[in-house]
Motif scaffolding. Structure first.
Motif, PDB file in Angstrom:
ATOM      1  N   HIS A 238      47.661  25.723  41.106  1.00  0.00           N
ATOM      2  CA  HIS A 238      47.124  26.351  39.898  1.00  0.00           C
ATOM      3  C   HIS A 238      45.830  27.057  40.268  1.00  0.00           C
ATOM      4  O   HIS A 238      44.977  26.477  40.937  1.00  0.00           O
ATOM      5  CB  HIS A 238      46.837  25.293  38.832  1.00  0.00           C
ATOM      6  CG  HIS A 238      48.071  24.709  38.240  1.00  0.00           C
ATOM      7  ND1 HIS A 238      48.090  24.133  36.992  1.00  0.00           N
ATOM      8  CD2 HIS A 238      49.332  24.619  38.710  1.00  0.00           C
ATOM      9  CE1 HIS A 238      49.315  23.696  36.719  1.00  0.00           C
ATOM     10  NE2 HIS A 238      50.078  23.969  37.757  1.00  0.00           N
ATOM     11  N   VAL A 239      45.698  28.281  39.820  1.00  0.00           N
ATOM     12  CA  VAL A 239      44.499  29.051  40.167  1.00  0.00           C
ATOM     13  C   VAL A 239      43.752  29.425  38.888  1.00  0.00           C
ATOM     14  O   VAL A 239      44.320  30.024  37.978  1.00  0.00           O
ATOM     15  CB  VAL A 239      44.883  30.339  40.925  1.00  0.00           C
ATOM     16  CG1 VAL A 239      43.639  31.136  41.283  1.00  0.00           C
ATOM     17  CG2 VAL A 239      45.686  30.002  42.175  1.00  0.00           C
ATOM     18  N   ASP A 240      42.481  29.050  38.853  1.00  0.00           N
ATOM     19  CA  ASP A 240      41.603  29.497  37.776  1.00  0.00           C
ATOM     20  C   ASP A 240      40.793  30.667  38.294  1.00  0.00           C
ATOM     21  O   ASP A 240      40.117  30.558  39.310  1.00  0.00           O
ATOM     22  CB  ASP A 240      40.638  28.377  37.354  1.00  0.00           C
ATOM     23  CG  ASP A 240      41.376  27.191  36.778  1.00  0.00           C
ATOM     24  OD1 ASP A 240      42.594  27.311  36.567  1.00  0.00           O
ATOM     25  OD2 ASP A 240      40.739  26.151  36.546  1.00  0.00           O
ATOM     26  N   SER A 241      40.887  31.784  37.603  1.00  0.00           N
ATOM     27  CA  SER A 241      40.144  32.950  38.079  1.00  0.00           C
ATOM     28  C   SER A 241      39.298  33.518  36.947  1.00  0.00           C
ATOM     29  O   SER A 241      39.593  33.328  35.761  1.00  0.00           O
ATOM     30  CB  SER A 241      41.112  34.019  38.602  1.00  0.00           C
ATOM     31  OG  SER A 241      42.055  34.360  37.612  1.00  0.00           O
ATOM     32  N   THR A 242      38.259  34.187  37.326  1.00  0.00           N
ATOM     33  CA  THR A 242      37.381  34.799  36.341  1.00  0.00           C
ATOM     34  C   THR A 242      37.860  36.209  36.044  1.00  0.00           C
ATOM     35  O   THR A 242      38.524  36.839  36.854  1.00  0.00           O
ATOM     36  CB  THR A 242      35.943  34.870  36.876  1.00  0.00           C
ATOM     37  OG1 THR A 242      35.930  35.790  37.971  1.00  0.00           O
ATOM     38  CG2 THR A 242      35.474  33.510  37.356  1.00  0.00           C
ATOM     39  N   GLY A 243      37.482  36.690  34.878  1.00  0.00           N
ATOM     40  CA  GLY A 243      37.872  38.044  34.517  1.00  0.00           C
ATOM     41  C   GLY A 243      39.343  38.131  34.196  1.00  0.00           C
ATOM     42  O   GLY A 243      40.077  37.141  34.231  1.00  0.00           O
ATOM     43  N   TRP A 244      39.769  39.314  33.912  1.00  0.00           N
ATOM     44  CA  TRP A 244      41.172  39.524  33.545  1.00  0.00           C
ATOM     45  C   TRP A 244      41.656  40.780  34.263  1.00  0.00           C
ATOM     46  O   TRP A 244      40.886  41.696  34.523  1.00  0.00           O
ATOM     47  CB  TRP A 244      41.308  39.683  32.030  1.00  0.00           C
ATOM     48  CG  TRP A 244      42.720  39.569  31.555  1.00  0.00           C
ATOM     49  CD1 TRP A 244      43.446  40.517  30.930  1.00  0.00           C
ATOM     50  CD2 TRP A 244      43.554  38.430  31.672  1.00  0.00           C
ATOM     51  NE1 TRP A 244      44.694  40.040  30.652  1.00  0.00           N
ATOM     52  CE2 TRP A 244      44.796  38.770  31.092  1.00  0.00           C
ATOM     53  CE3 TRP A 244      43.382  37.151  32.225  1.00  0.00           C
ATOM     54  CZ2 TRP A 244      45.862  37.873  31.042  1.00  0.00           C
ATOM     55  CZ3 TRP A 244      44.443  36.277  32.178  1.00  0.00           C
ATOM     56  CH2 TRP A 244      45.661  36.634  31.581  1.00  0.00           C
ATOM     57  N   GLY A 245      42.916  40.804  34.586  1.00  0.00           N
ATOM     58  CA  GLY A 245      43.406  41.946  35.336  1.00  0.00           C
ATOM     59  C   GLY A 245      43.030  41.840  36.808  1.00  0.00           C
ATOM     60  O   GLY A 245      43.282  42.745  37.592  1.00  0.00           O
ATOM     61  N   LYS A 246      42.425  40.707  37.147  1.00  0.00           N
ATOM     62  CA  LYS A 246      42.103  40.490  38.555  1.00  0.00           C
ATOM     63  C   LYS A 246      43.314  39.963  39.322  1.00  0.00           C
ATOM     64  O   LYS A 246      43.210  39.584  40.478  1.00  0.00           O
ATOM     65  CB  LYS A 246      40.955  39.479  38.663  1.00  0.00           C
ATOM     66  CG  LYS A 246      39.635  40.009  38.131  1.00  0.00           C
ATOM     67  CD  LYS A 246      39.099  41.128  39.016  1.00  0.00           C
ATOM     68  CE  LYS A 246      37.675  41.460  38.605  1.00  0.00           C
ATOM     69  NZ  LYS A 246      37.030  42.375  39.565  1.00  0.00           N
ATOM     70  N   THR A 247      44.401  39.913  38.633  1.00  0.00           N
ATOM     71  CA  THR A 247      45.594  39.363  39.262  1.00  0.00           C
ATOM     72  C   THR A 247      46.046  40.224  40.431  1.00  0.00           C
ATOM     73  O   THR A 247      46.785  39.773  41.302  1.00  0.00           O
ATOM     74  CB  THR A 247      46.742  39.271  38.247  1.00  0.00           C
ATOM     75  OG1 THR A 247      47.064  40.603  37.827  1.00  0.00           O
ATOM     76  CG2 THR A 247      46.339  38.461  37.050  1.00  0.00           C
ATOM     77  N   GLN A 248      45.593  41.465  40.423  1.00  0.00           N
ATOM     78  CA  GLN A 248      45.965  42.361  41.514  1.00  0.00           C
ATOM     79  C   GLN A 248      45.622  41.765  42.874  1.00  0.00           C
ATOM     80  O   GLN A 248      46.371  41.902  43.838  1.00  0.00           O
ATOM     81  CB  GLN A 248      45.261  43.711  41.332  1.00  0.00           C
ATOM     82  CG  GLN A 248      46.089  44.887  41.794  1.00  0.00           C
ATOM     83  CD  GLN A 248      47.386  44.995  40.995  1.00  0.00           C
ATOM     84  OE1 GLN A 248      47.423  44.622  39.828  1.00  0.00           O
ATOM     85  NE2 GLN A 248      48.444  45.462  41.633  1.00  0.00           N
ATOM     86  N   GLU A 249      44.485  41.106  42.907  1.00  0.00           N
ATOM     87  CA  GLU A 249      44.080  40.476  44.165  1.00  0.00           C
ATOM     88  C   GLU A 249      45.091  39.428  44.611  1.00  0.00           C
ATOM     89  O   GLU A 249      45.448  39.355  45.781  1.00  0.00           O
ATOM     90  CB  GLU A 249      42.719  39.802  43.991  1.00  0.00           C
ATOM     91  CG  GLU A 249      41.589  40.771  43.668  1.00  0.00           C
ATOM     92  CD  GLU A 249      40.279  40.036  43.518  1.00  0.00           C
ATOM     93  OE1 GLU A 249      39.251  40.705  43.382  1.00  0.00           O
ATOM     94  OE2 GLU A 249      40.296  38.790  43.554  1.00  0.00           O
ATOM     95  N   LEU A 250      45.515  38.646  43.655  1.00  0.00           N
ATOM     96  CA  LEU A 250      46.451  37.576  44.008  1.00  0.00           C
ATOM     97  C   LEU A 250      47.777  38.129  44.507  1.00  0.00           C
ATOM     98  O   LEU A 250      48.441  37.517  45.328  1.00  0.00           O
ATOM     99  CB  LEU A 250      46.693  36.676  42.793  1.00  0.00           C
ATOM    100  CG  LEU A 250      45.625  35.637  42.510  1.00  0.00           C
ATOM    101  CD1 LEU A 250      45.999  34.831  41.281  1.00  0.00           C
ATOM    102  CD2 LEU A 250      45.476  34.719  43.708  1.00  0.00           C
ATOM    103  N   LEU A 251      48.135  39.290  44.005  1.00  0.00           N
ATOM    104  CA  LEU A 251      49.428  39.846  44.394  1.00  0.00           C
ATOM    105  C   LEU A 251      49.489  40.156  45.884  1.00  0.00           C
ATOM    106  O   LEU A 251      50.573  40.241  46.457  1.00  0.00           O
ATOM    107  CB  LEU A 251      49.727  41.101  43.582  1.00  0.00           C
ATOM    108  CG  LEU A 251      49.941  40.852  42.089  1.00  0.00           C
ATOM    109  CD1 LEU A 251      50.562  42.061  41.431  1.00  0.00           C
ATOM    110  CD2 LEU A 251      50.805  39.624  41.891  1.00  0.00           C
TER     111      LEU A 251
END
Lengths: 182, 182
Positions: free
Chosen positions: A87-100
DNA sequence: TTGAAGAAAGGAATCTCATTCGGAGCAATT
DNA sequence: AATTGCTCCGAATGAGATTCCTTTCTTCAA
């Protein structure tokens, strides 16, 4: 063995919005379990001839019901006995690009964004706990990643691809607002 | 299309503990992506002849590296657009037998026992949120189930079966005890 | 009710490819 | 150096995927 890949031509025009009938469900069910069946065998199980089944399978592929045909590899037997959900908690939104970017790693099998007390959910299969550590290191290297929680799999009791059948009974629960009409 | 299913005879005796060479990895990698390749095509990609590839695939199956060949169905396109991961907290131990009964439901795709703040982890794909509710109802009907937490998938960015490749770099992290020698 | 049109199934023919067979190359062992 | 075992390749064979054509059933219109 049916060739689910190379056949492009469908006799009639591609129809998108056709509901699956019993034949289709049966065919999908069999193929989801074993894509190595011959059309003849598939036909005898579904109650159709080989060409008829062939036609339907082509349509099921053309309409996206069948995404593809793959060999299912055994994780441990191919050198990756270590399975975990992260499970990953990330800040901000739309930062999912990094995870991709992690999709490049063959160890990462699934990436979902989820609703709940976490943002993203990864399914990871790797060679060792050390490899998992290395992967977490890459995760934390991303600026937006705030925290992770890893669930290491101890035993896998069931693991399969999407099935064709639908359990109607699951939806039969009556709407709470209908209690009065019981 | 290679028949990964029906061929039983392997020319030489089944050898279990043979490490995968580069050819095997390549073949596994291709087949995990597309099991519909012909042996000829597979051979040209791996640098082998069709019979040689055939022989290796037979062995890979016989030794359990390849578990099977399946058609990958599209969840939404087959009527199950709702994906969720469910964490199950249960009392006692060895009560997992009860949960295994859920494998009967085609909606349940994965059942794992995990280490972490929960006992079991389910992957569930169903027709609607109502169906998920119905499934949770069945869960809570089990005496040993104490609590559940559901993570409803909003978007799926990556979803695939186990891959053949291994990222060596992930294990290259130096052991903390080796810092002095670094 | 009848006629026409569209969709889908079955049977037979064809043609691609999986599968088998035999022989050759190569490495390790004696 | 000879033998043994293993894996490769090329050619032959056979199974089965794919196509074509006809028939049947359904649907819509007159």
């Amino acid at each position: 063995m049916p060739n689910l890949e190379k056949t492009e031509t469908v006799r009639d025009k591609a129809q998108e919005a056709r509901p699956l009938d019993a034949f289709d469900r049966r065919i999908l069910g069999e193929l989801a379990q074993d894509a190595g069946l011959s059309y003849a065998e598939l036909g005898s199980r579904a109650g159709l001839s080989a060409p008829a089944v062939h036609e339907r399978v082509k349509r099921l592929r053309a309409t996206g019901r069948i995404r593809g045909t793959v060999a299912v590899l055994d994780g441990p037997a191919t050198g990756k006995p270590f399975l975990a959900f992260v499970h990953v908690d990330s800040t901000g939104w739309g930062k999912t690009q990094e995870l991709l970017a992690l999709a490049e790693l063959p160890e990462v099998e699934e990436i979902h964004s989820v609703a709940g007390d976490t943002c993203m959910l990864l399914k990871v299969r790797c060679a060792s706990s050390r490899a998992l550590e290395g992967l977490l290191a890459r995760l934390y290297a991303l600026p937006s990643v705030k925290a992770t929680r890893s669930y290491v799999v101890l035993s896998t009791f069931l693991e399969r691809t999407p099935q064709a059948e639908i359990t109607e009974a699951l939806e039969e629960k009556r709407n709470p607002l209908d209690i009065a009409t019981g």
